[in-house]
Scaffold this active site. Structure first.
Site, mmCIF file in Angstrom:
data_model
loop_
_atom_site.group_PDB
_atom_site.id
_atom_site.type_symbol
_atom_site.label_atom_id
_atom_site.label_comp_id
_atom_site.label_asym_id
_atom_site.label_seq_id
_atom_site.Cartn_x
_atom_site.Cartn_y
_atom_site.Cartn_z
ATOM 1 N N ASP A 9 18.028 -24.406 103.407
ATOM 2 C CA ASP A 9 19.005 -22.712 103.538
ATOM 3 C C ASP A 9 19.016 -22.647 104.370
ATOM 4 O O ASP A 9 18.245 -22.675 105.771
ATOM 5 C CB ASP A 9 17.626 -21.916 102.629
ATOM 6 C CG ASP A 9 17.805 -20.990 102.730
ATOM 7 O OD1 ASP A 9 18.539 -19.893 101.616
ATOM 8 O OD2 ASP A 9 16.922 -19.584 102.368
ATOM 9 N N ASP A 11 18.984 -18.200 105.804
ATOM 10 C CA ASP A 11 18.043 -17.134 106.003
ATOM 11 C C ASP A 11 16.420 -17.399 105.515
ATOM 12 O O ASP A 11 16.041 -18.178 104.492
ATOM 13 C CB ASP A 11 18.211 -16.016 104.903
ATOM 14 C CG ASP A 11 19.711 -15.095 105.064
ATOM 15 O OD1 ASP A 11 19.863 -15.540 106.216
ATOM 16 O OD2 ASP A 11 20.283 -15.138 103.917
ATOM 17 N N GLY A 46 16.470 -14.913 98.563
ATOM 18 C CA GLY A 46 16.839 -15.338 97.941
ATOM 19 C C GLY A 46 17.738 -15.651 97.225
ATOM 20 O O GLY A 46 18.848 -16.220 96.626
ATOM 21 N N ARG A 49 23.339 -11.307 96.500
ATOM 22 C CA ARG A 49 23.967 -9.416 97.042
ATOM 23 C C ARG A 49 23.133 -8.369 95.431
ATOM 24 O O ARG A 49 22.378 -7.481 95.053
ATOM 25 C CB ARG A 49 24.753 -9.009 98.131
ATOM 26 C CG ARG A 49 24.397 -7.883 98.366
ATOM 27 C CD ARG A 49 26.204 -7.474 98.942
ATOM 28 N NE ARG A 49 25.807 -8.091 99.687
ATOM 29 C CZ ARG A 49 27.812 -8.876 100.283
ATOM 30 N NH1 ARG A 49 29.032 -8.187 100.354
ATOM 31 N NH2 ARG A 49 27.936 -9.482 101.176
ATOM 32 N N SER A 116 23.940 -15.670 100.782
ATOM 33 C CA SER A 116 24.597 -15.331 101.088
ATOM 34 C C SER A 116 26.409 -15.575 101.778
ATOM 35 O O SER A 116 26.700 -17.254 101.579
ATOM 36 C CB SER A 116 23.892 -15.458 103.020
ATOM 37 O OG SER A 116 24.343 -13.914 103.507
ATOM 38 N N ASN A 118 27.568 -14.241 103.883
ATOM 39 C CA ASN A 118 27.457 -14.132 105.307
ATOM 40 C C ASN A 118 27.232 -15.751 105.319
ATOM 41 O O ASN A 118 27.234 -14.845 107.456
ATOM 42 C CB ASN A 118 26.252 -13.125 106.359
ATOM 43 C CG ASN A 118 27.563 -11.534 105.032
ATOM 44 O OD1 ASN A 118 28.041 -10.896 105.517
ATOM 45 N ND2 ASN A 118 26.381 -10.402 104.581
ATOM 46 N N ASP A 170 12.777 -21.347 101.958
ATOM 47 C CA ASP A 170 11.903 -20.128 101.464
ATOM 48 C C ASP A 170 11.302 -19.332 100.461
ATOM 49 O O ASP A 170 10.416 -18.305 100.293
ATOM 50 C CB ASP A 170 11.989 -19.384 103.252
ATOM 51 C CG ASP A 170 12.658 -18.250 102.708
ATOM 52 O OD1 ASP A 170 13.933 -19.259 102.394
ATOM 53 O OD2 ASP A 170 12.927 -17.145 103.600
#
Ligand code: G6P
Ligand code: MG
Length: 219
Positions: A9, A11, A46, A49, A116, A118, A170
């Site tokens: 992962d 972020d 996780g 959006r 994400s 991004n 996480d």
């Protein structure tokens, strides 16, 4: 089964962008006069959006039109992307860069599995866009975490059977996704959040690669 690949992962595992996601959502919540703190934010970790916005709005969700929802997601993303401009190759979480080096040194394949959209932007800011054998991100699959799709997609990119993949995550939704994909799950964070993982460490810096490899082989 031997470990062939790690799916990481992004972020909250490799870099602290989870904090930026939180701050950007907090901005939107303030504008909409919706109470939103760190505790509420745990449920957003996780998840995509759109799902994050739905959780944030809660009972107020039906009051918003699709156009308004879209505008809020765009606003959140603009705030978030502005924050990303601060990121440099110095912004790895402690232990993250060593983790990547350790995996490479052992000849293991490495992919990113992040919800994400991004992802590539963040990897580029960190200077590691070319460091992976596969990138599965928010544009890759229709169903995001807790569905297993993103990790299964990453395993396919790596040409590796799911049972030979280790996921480092996480988020509670990410651990659920990894287990649903029948992968070995390593949780980063508190027991209450990632306690369902096969192994758990408080932080990326605490992750002990040898410990992961031997625990996997004992299963
Ligand atoms: C990651 C983060 C989430 C975020 C999601 C979507 O999974 O942990 O907090 O909401 O990605 O990110 P995006 O950049 O597409 O808005
Ligand atoms: Mg995360």
């Amino acid at each position: 089964m031997k470990i062939q690949a790690f799916i990481l992962d992004l972020d909250g595992v490799l870099t602290n962008t989870s904090e930026y996601h939180f701050q950007a959502w907090q901005r939107i919540a303030e504008e909409e006069h919706i109470p939103f703190g760190r505790q509420e934010n745990e449920r957003l970790r996780g998840v995509s959006r759109r799902r994050s916005l739905e959780i944030l709005l809660g009972d107020a969700l039906p009051r918003y039109s699709e156009a308004q929802l879209q505008a809020m997601m765009d606003r959140k993303n603009a705030v978030y992307q502005k924050m990303l401009e601060q990121i440099t190759p110095d912004d790895f979480l402690p232990g993250a860069s060593e983790l990547l080096d350790g995996l490479r040194a052992r000849g293991l394949k490495i992919a990113i599995g992040s919800a994400s959209k991004n992802t590539r932007l963040v990897l580029d800011r960190l200077g590691i866009l070319d460091a992976f054998d596969g990138i599965a991100d928010g544009n890759s699959v229709a169903h995001s975490k807790p569905a297993p799709d993103i990790f299964l997609h990453a395993a396919a990119l790596l040409d590796t059977p799911p049972a030979s993949c280790v996921v480092v995550e996480d988020a509670e939704s990410g651990i659920t996704a990894a287990l649903a994909a029948k992968m070995f799950a390593v949780g980063i964070g508190p027991q209450a959040r990632v306690g369902k993982a096969h192994l758990r460490y408080d932080s990326t810096a605490q992750l002990d690669l040898e410990d992961v490899l031997t625990t996997f082989e004992r299963l």
